[in-house]
Scaffold this motif. Structure first.
Motif, short mmCIF file in Angstrom:
data_model
loop_
_atom_site.label_atom_id
_atom_site.label_comp_id
_atom_site.label_asym_id
_atom_site.label_seq_id
_atom_site.Cartn_x
_atom_site.Cartn_y
_atom_site.Cartn_z
N ASP A 77 28.10 -64.02 42.09
CA ASP A 77 28.27 -65.39 42.59
C ASP A 77 29.27 -66.17 41.75
O ASP A 77 29.35 -67.40 41.84
CB ASP A 77 26.90 -66.09 42.59
N MET A 78 30.05 -65.47 40.94
CA MET A 78 30.90 -66.14 39.95
C MET A 78 31.86 -67.15 40.55
O MET A 78 31.95 -68.29 40.07
CB MET A 78 31.71 -65.10 39.16
N HIS A 79 32.59 -66.80 41.59
CA HIS A 79 33.63 -67.70 42.10
C HIS A 79 33.04 -68.97 42.69
O HIS A 79 33.50 -70.08 42.40
CB HIS A 79 34.49 -66.97 43.14
N ARG A 80 32.01 -68.82 43.53
CA ARG A 80 31.38 -70.01 44.12
C ARG A 80 30.77 -70.87 43.03
O ARG A 80 30.94 -72.10 43.03
CB ARG A 80 30.32 -69.59 45.14
N TRP A 81 30.07 -70.24 42.09
CA TRP A 81 29.40 -70.98 41.02
C TRP A 81 30.44 -71.71 40.17
O TRP A 81 30.24 -72.89 39.83
CB TRP A 81 28.60 -70.02 40.15
N ARG A 82 31.51 -71.05 39.84
CA ARG A 82 32.53 -71.67 38.99
C ARG A 82 33.12 -72.91 39.64
O ARG A 82 33.25 -73.96 39.00
CB ARG A 82 33.64 -70.66 38.70
N LEU A 83 33.49 -72.82 40.91
CA LEU A 83 34.09 -73.97 41.58
C LEU A 83 33.08 -75.10 41.75
O LEU A 83 33.42 -76.27 41.61
CB LEU A 83 34.67 -73.55 42.92
N ALA A 84 31.83 -74.73 42.05
CA ALA A 84 30.79 -75.76 42.20
C ALA A 84 30.57 -76.48 40.87
O ALA A 84 30.45 -77.71 40.82
CB ALA A 84 29.50 -75.14 42.70
N ALA A 85 30.53 -75.71 39.77
CA ALA A 85 30.31 -76.31 38.45
C ALA A 85 31.51 -77.15 38.04
O ALA A 85 31.35 -78.20 37.40
CB ALA A 85 30.05 -75.21 37.42
N THR A 86 32.70 -76.72 38.41
CA THR A 86 33.91 -77.49 38.10
C THR A 86 33.87 -78.83 38.80
O THR A 86 34.14 -79.88 38.20
CB THR A 86 35.16 -76.70 38.52
N CYS A 87 33.56 -78.81 40.09
CA CYS A 87 33.48 -80.06 40.85
C CYS A 87 32.39 -80.97 40.31
O CYS A 87 32.56 -82.19 40.22
CB CYS A 87 33.25 -79.75 42.33
N ASP A 88 31.27 -80.38 39.93
CA ASP A 88 30.17 -81.17 39.38
C ASP A 88 30.58 -81.85 38.08
O ASP A 88 30.24 -83.03 37.85
CB ASP A 88 28.95 -80.27 39.15
N ARG A 89 31.33 -81.15 37.23
CA ARG A 89 31.80 -81.73 35.98
C ARG A 89 32.70 -82.93 36.23
O ARG A 89 32.74 -83.87 35.43
CB ARG A 89 32.57 -80.69 35.18
N LEU A 90 33.43 -82.90 37.34
CA LEU A 90 34.38 -83.95 37.65
C LEU A 90 33.81 -85.01 38.59
O LEU A 90 34.53 -85.90 39.05
CB LEU A 90 35.64 -83.33 38.26
N GLY A 91 32.50 -84.90 38.88
CA GLY A 91 31.85 -85.88 39.73
C GLY A 91 32.24 -85.77 41.20
O GLY A 91 32.23 -86.76 41.93
#
Length: 245
Positions: A77-91
């Motif tokens: 699930d790395m790619h989906r998780w990474r992008l979701a976490a990136t967006c979450d970090r940026l609000g």
């Protein structure tokens, strides 16, 4: 009639096979990764500066690797998780599936050989050396596709995605597995990598002969400290292979 110059004879070699790391050794993973992240940013965060988005994505992927080691997330699930976490970090809102798909496609599209890599592999094969890859990756299908995209001539006799057969590098398991697949004594296989702590201990413990290729002086010093030779350019691997034992 034009006289044809005879081709240079193959050198006398001390190995029967050469295995390579993939990312960082035969391909520039960082460039492909940056292109993939930028593709996703344009779709899910066009108002965020590219540098800020890429930095957040780098922090996210490091968090992901730690969670994988702890057994708390699915590695696939790395790619989906990474992008979701990136967006979450940026609000930002979670990315849409099409952004994740575009990211994955861009990672494959921008995978390309480092300068001189194809020529080196073709020459080594012409010498009679058997070629292979040992690479760490969570998704063996995706990694195999990236390798095939980069080297479509199917230069490699074996591709071992470390972790699918025991522990990943720096464990000796993938190196032992490769020697078994190729039915060769480990001492007859050279291994070319770019990360001393990942590529030297496991290869050496399994009986292979590792060499590090890096433009970084500190990386070469680390390799020397771990007792392995280090080269500045991939092209010089051919010289190292032809040196007497």
């Amino acid at each position: 009639m034009v006289d044809q110059q005879p081709s240079a004879p193959a050198p006398v070699l001390r190995f029967q096979a050469v295995a390579f790391d993939f990312d960082g050794t035969l391909t520039d993973y960082l460039s492909a990764d940056r292109a993939a992240v930028e593709t996703a940013r344009r779709l899910c965060a066009p108002r965020i500066a590219p540098g800020a988005f890429f930095e957040a994505s780098g922090e996210a992927i490091m968090d992901f690797h730690e969670l994988v080691e702890q057994g708390r997330v699915d590695p696939l699930d790395m790619h989906r998780w990474r992008l979701a976490a990136t967006c979450d970090r940026l609000g930002l809102a979670a990315p849409q599936p099409e952004a994740v798909t575009a990211y994955r496609e861009a990672l494959l599209e921008h995978c390309a050989p480092l300068p001189g890599a194809r020529e080196l592999l073709t020459e080594l094969q012409s010498w009679g050396l058997r070629l292979a890859v040992i690479t760490n990756a969570y998704d063996p299908d995706e990694q195999t596709a990236r390798i095939g995209r980069t080297f479509p001539a199917k230069l490699f006799e074996q591709i071992v995605v470390a972790g699918t057969h025991g522990q990943p590098k720096p464990s000796p398991e993938p190196f032992v597995h490769l020697a078994q697949l190729m039915q060769l004594p480990p001492r007859s296989i050279a291994y070319v990598g770019d990360l001393p702590r990942h590529d030297i201990p496991g290869a050496r413990a399994a009986g292979l002969s590792p060499v590090i290729v890096s433009a970084s002086a500190s990386t070469r010093d680390l390799a020397a400290g771990l007792g392995a030779p280090a080269l500045t350019e991939l092209a010089t691997v051919r010289c190292w292979l032809s040196q007497p034992d």
